[in-house]
Motif scaffolding. Structure first.
Motif, PDB file in Angstrom:
ATOM      1  N   GLU A   8       0.822  -1.208   0.000  1.00  0.00           N
ATOM      2  CA  GLU A   8       0.000   0.000   0.000  1.00  0.00           C
ATOM      3  C   GLU A   8       0.859   1.262   0.000  1.00  0.00           C
ATOM      4  OE1 GLU A   8      -2.461  -0.688   3.405  1.00  0.00           O
ATOM      5  OE2 GLU A   8      -4.017  -1.726   2.238  1.00  0.00           O
ATOM      6  N   ASP A   9       2.004   1.226   0.669  1.00  0.00           N
ATOM      7  CA  ASP A   9       2.913   2.379   0.672  1.00  0.00           C
ATOM      8  C   ASP A   9       3.385   2.698  -0.741  1.00  0.00           C
ATOM      9  OD1 ASP A   9       2.660   2.642   3.381  1.00  0.00           O
ATOM     10  OD2 ASP A   9       4.604   1.739   3.865  1.00  0.00           O
ATOM     11  N   VAL A  10       3.702   1.648  -1.515  1.00  0.00           N
ATOM     12  CA  VAL A  10       4.133   1.839  -2.901  1.00  0.00           C
ATOM     13  C   VAL A  10       2.994   2.440  -3.723  1.00  0.00           C
ATOM     14  CG1 VAL A  10       4.867   0.646  -5.011  1.00  0.00           C
ATOM     15  CG2 VAL A  10       5.870   0.012  -2.805  1.00  0.00           C
ATOM     16  N   MET A  11       1.785   1.936  -3.518  1.00  0.00           N
ATOM     17  CA  MET A  11       0.625   2.449  -4.244  1.00  0.00           C
ATOM     18  C   MET A  11       0.394   3.928  -3.913  1.00  0.00           C
ATOM     19  SD  MET A  11      -0.496  -0.295  -5.890  1.00  0.00           S
ATOM     20  CE  MET A  11      -2.229  -0.151  -6.273  1.00  0.00           C
ATOM     21  N   ASP A  12       0.495   4.276  -2.631  1.00  0.00           N
ATOM     22  CA  ASP A  12       0.296   5.669  -2.208  1.00  0.00           C
ATOM     23  C   ASP A  12       1.349   6.584  -2.825  1.00  0.00           C
ATOM     24  OD1 ASP A  12      -1.863   4.896  -0.679  1.00  0.00           O
ATOM     25  OD2 ASP A  12      -0.771   4.883   1.224  1.00  0.00           O
ATOM     26  N   LEU A  13       2.572   6.079  -2.924  1.00  0.00           N
ATOM     27  CA  LEU A  13       3.666   6.865  -3.478  1.00  0.00           C
ATOM     28  C   LEU A  13       3.432   7.200  -4.948  1.00  0.00           C
ATOM     29  CD1 LEU A  13       6.601   7.927  -2.814  1.00  0.00           C
ATOM     30  CD2 LEU A  13       7.398   5.789  -3.816  1.00  0.00           C
ATOM     31  N   VAL A  23      -5.129   8.046 -14.954  1.00  0.00           N
ATOM     32  CA  VAL A  23      -5.026   6.592 -15.029  1.00  0.00           C
ATOM     33  C   VAL A  23      -5.491   6.024 -13.694  1.00  0.00           C
ATOM     34  CG1 VAL A  23      -3.413   4.639 -15.177  1.00  0.00           C
ATOM     35  CG2 VAL A  23      -3.145   6.601 -16.711  1.00  0.00           C
ATOM     36  N   GLU A  24      -6.352   5.015 -13.743  1.00  0.00           N
ATOM     37  CA  GLU A  24      -6.874   4.399 -12.517  1.00  0.00           C
ATOM     38  C   GLU A  24      -5.845   3.415 -11.956  1.00  0.00           C
ATOM     39  OE1 GLU A  24     -10.799   1.954 -10.903  1.00  0.00           O
ATOM     40  OE2 GLU A  24     -10.532   2.307 -13.046  1.00  0.00           O
ATOM     41  N   LEU A  25      -5.531   3.545 -10.678  1.00  0.00           N
ATOM     42  CA  LEU A  25      -4.596   2.645  -9.997  1.00  0.00           C
ATOM     43  C   LEU A  25      -5.369   1.878  -8.935  1.00  0.00           C
ATOM     44  CD1 LEU A  25      -1.655   1.697  -9.450  1.00  0.00           C
ATOM     45  CD2 LEU A  25      -1.444   3.616  -7.856  1.00  0.00           C
ATOM     46  N   THR A  26      -5.381   0.530  -9.052  1.00  0.00           N
ATOM     47  CA  THR A  26      -6.151  -0.276  -8.104  1.00  0.00           C
ATOM     48  C   THR A  26      -5.293  -1.372  -7.487  1.00  0.00           C
ATOM     49  OG1 THR A  26      -6.922  -1.766  -9.858  1.00  0.00           O
ATOM     50  CG2 THR A  26      -8.321   0.109  -9.321  1.00  0.00           C
ATOM     51  N   LEU A  27      -5.657  -1.734  -6.257  1.00  0.00           N
ATOM     52  CA  LEU A  27      -5.015  -2.839  -5.558  1.00  0.00           C
ATOM     53  C   LEU A  27      -6.067  -3.897  -5.285  1.00  0.00           C
ATOM     54  CD1 LEU A  27      -2.667  -4.184  -4.039  1.00  0.00           C
ATOM     55  CD2 LEU A  27      -3.296  -2.817  -2.026  1.00  0.00           C
ATOM     56  N   ASN A  28      -5.797  -5.121  -5.733  1.00  0.00           N
ATOM     57  CA  ASN A  28      -6.712  -6.234  -5.562  1.00  0.00           C
ATOM     58  C   ASN A  28      -5.997  -7.305  -4.729  1.00  0.00           C
ATOM     59  OD1 ASN A  28      -8.584  -8.293  -5.812  1.00  0.00           O
ATOM     60  ND2 ASN A  28      -8.129  -8.705  -7.961  1.00  0.00           N
ATOM     61  N   VAL A  29      -6.382  -7.439  -3.469  1.00  0.00           N
ATOM     62  CA  VAL A  29      -5.772  -8.432  -2.585  1.00  0.00           C
ATOM     63  C   VAL A  29      -6.723  -9.612  -2.462  1.00  0.00           C
ATOM     64  CG1 VAL A  29      -4.868  -8.907  -0.282  1.00  0.00           C
ATOM     65  CG2 VAL A  29      -4.523  -6.648  -1.321  1.00  0.00           C
ATOM     66  N   LEU A  51       8.232  -1.730 -11.019  1.00  0.00           N
ATOM     67  CA  LEU A  51       7.195  -2.357 -11.850  1.00  0.00           C
ATOM     68  C   LEU A  51       5.951  -1.480 -11.960  1.00  0.00           C
ATOM     69  CD1 LEU A  51       7.370  -6.106 -10.726  1.00  0.00           C
ATOM     70  CD2 LEU A  51       8.400  -5.050 -12.747  1.00  0.00           C
ATOM     71  N   VAL A  52       5.471  -0.968 -10.826  1.00  0.00           N
ATOM     72  CA  VAL A  52       4.277  -0.132 -10.858  1.00  0.00           C
ATOM     73  C   VAL A  52       4.598   1.212 -11.516  1.00  0.00           C
ATOM     74  CG1 VAL A  52       2.463   0.966  -9.481  1.00  0.00           C
ATOM     75  CG2 VAL A  52       3.339  -1.284  -8.811  1.00  0.00           C
ATOM     76  N   GLY A  53       5.786   1.747 -11.235  1.00  0.00           N
ATOM     77  CA  GLY A  53       6.198   3.003 -11.851  1.00  0.00           C
ATOM     78  C   GLY A  53       6.273   2.896 -13.366  1.00  0.00           C
ATOM     79  N   ASN A  54       6.822   1.793 -13.869  1.00  0.00           N
ATOM     80  CA  ASN A  54       6.865   1.564 -15.319  1.00  0.00           C
ATOM     81  C   ASN A  54       5.458   1.456 -15.894  1.00  0.00           C
ATOM     82  OD1 ASN A  54       9.620   1.623 -15.617  1.00  0.00           O
ATOM     83  ND2 ASN A  54       9.862  -0.580 -15.847  1.00  0.00           N
ATOM     84  N   ALA A  55       4.599   0.725 -15.196  1.00  0.00           N
ATOM     85  CA  ALA A  55       3.228   0.554 -15.681  1.00  0.00           C
ATOM     86  C   ALA A  55       2.528   1.901 -15.817  1.00  0.00           C
ATOM     87  CB  ALA A  55       2.450  -0.368 -14.737  1.00  0.00           C
ATOM     88  N   VAL A  56       2.725   2.765 -14.826  1.00  0.00           N
ATOM     89  CA  VAL A  56       2.115   4.096 -14.869  1.00  0.00           C
ATOM     90  C   VAL A  56       2.735   4.923 -15.999  1.00  0.00           C
ATOM     91  CG1 VAL A  56       1.842   6.270 -13.607  1.00  0.00           C
ATOM     92  CG2 VAL A  56       1.528   4.084 -12.417  1.00  0.00           C
ATOM     93  N   LYS A  57       4.065   4.853 -16.111  1.00  0.00           N
ATOM     94  CA  LYS A  57       4.773   5.664 -17.113  1.00  0.00           C
ATOM     95  C   LYS A  57       4.346   5.320 -18.535  1.00  0.00           C
ATOM     96  CE  LYS A  57       9.274   4.950 -17.764  1.00  0.00           C
ATOM     97  NZ  LYS A  57      10.747   5.043 -17.626  1.00  0.00           N
TER      98      LYS A  57
END
Length: 195
Positions: A8-13, A23-29, A51-57
């Motif tokens: 979650e910290d990575v997602m918040d960052l 762009v919609e960013l979601t976390l599915n646990v 990985l998440v940063g690349n996906a967003v970029k």
């Protein structure tokens, strides 16, 4: 270390970058996942930020979805206790089929146009692959040009991961030491500055 809050910290960052790009960013646990994991939290965070940063970029519109699930020992297990899988899926530009074989090679990018448009050194995924291997895991991907990519990070679950490890395991290794940090990514520098 606490698994969910680390993710979650990575997602918040990275959420502000998604907001700026619409762009919609979601976390599915997918429960159950272990509340705590025995391993290297700093390495895991570094891999996820990349990985998440690349996906967003590489996603101009659509979504980036991070899915966390525990795999049974029979499903791509790294050890007898099972595995944890973190998938990062995006609806971005994707990777051409003829460039996929070299994706984890240092200083390699899909093409010169990608480098001009998105920047970067071509080191991020190579480092992610090495860090994943150091954690005794595996990093794979599937992608289609113009459709998007999915990266799957699979890490072994130790039996001790369900018990609370001693607090000393969570202490930063570099605490109190002087280090030189070199990186061209502002997000990585921000994270490393808090270590």
């Amino acid at each position: 270390f606490p698994l969910r809050s680390t993710i979650e910290d990575v997602m918040d960052l990275l959420a502000p970058q998604c907001f700026d790009r619409n762009v919609e960013l979601t976390l599915n646990v997918r429960e159950p996942i272990p509340p705590r994991m025995l391993g290297d939290m700093t390495r895991l965070r570094q891999v996820l930020v990349n990985l998440v940063g690349n996906a967003v970029k590489f996603t101009k519109q659509g979504e980036v979805e991070v899915t966390v699930e525990q795999l049974d020992p029979g499903q791509a297990a790294v050890n007898a206790a099972g595995s944890l899988q973190i998938s990062v899926r995006d609806t971005g530009v994707g990777i051409p089929a003829d460039k996929q074989a070299q994706l984890f090679t240092p200083f390699s990018q899909a093409d010169a146009a990608t480098n001009r448009q998105f920047g970067g050194t071509g080191l991020g995924l190579a480092i992610c692959k090495q860090l994943t291997q150091l954690m005794r895991g595996d990093l794979t991907f599937t992608s289609e040009s113009g459709v998007g990519s999915t990266f799957k990070l699979v890490l072994p679950l130790e039996k001790e991961s369900l018990a609370k490890p001693p607090d000393k395991l969570g202490e930063p290794v570099l605490k109190g030491k002087k280090v030189l940090i070199v990186d061209d990514n502002a997000t990585n520098l921000k994270i490393l500055g808090h270590q």
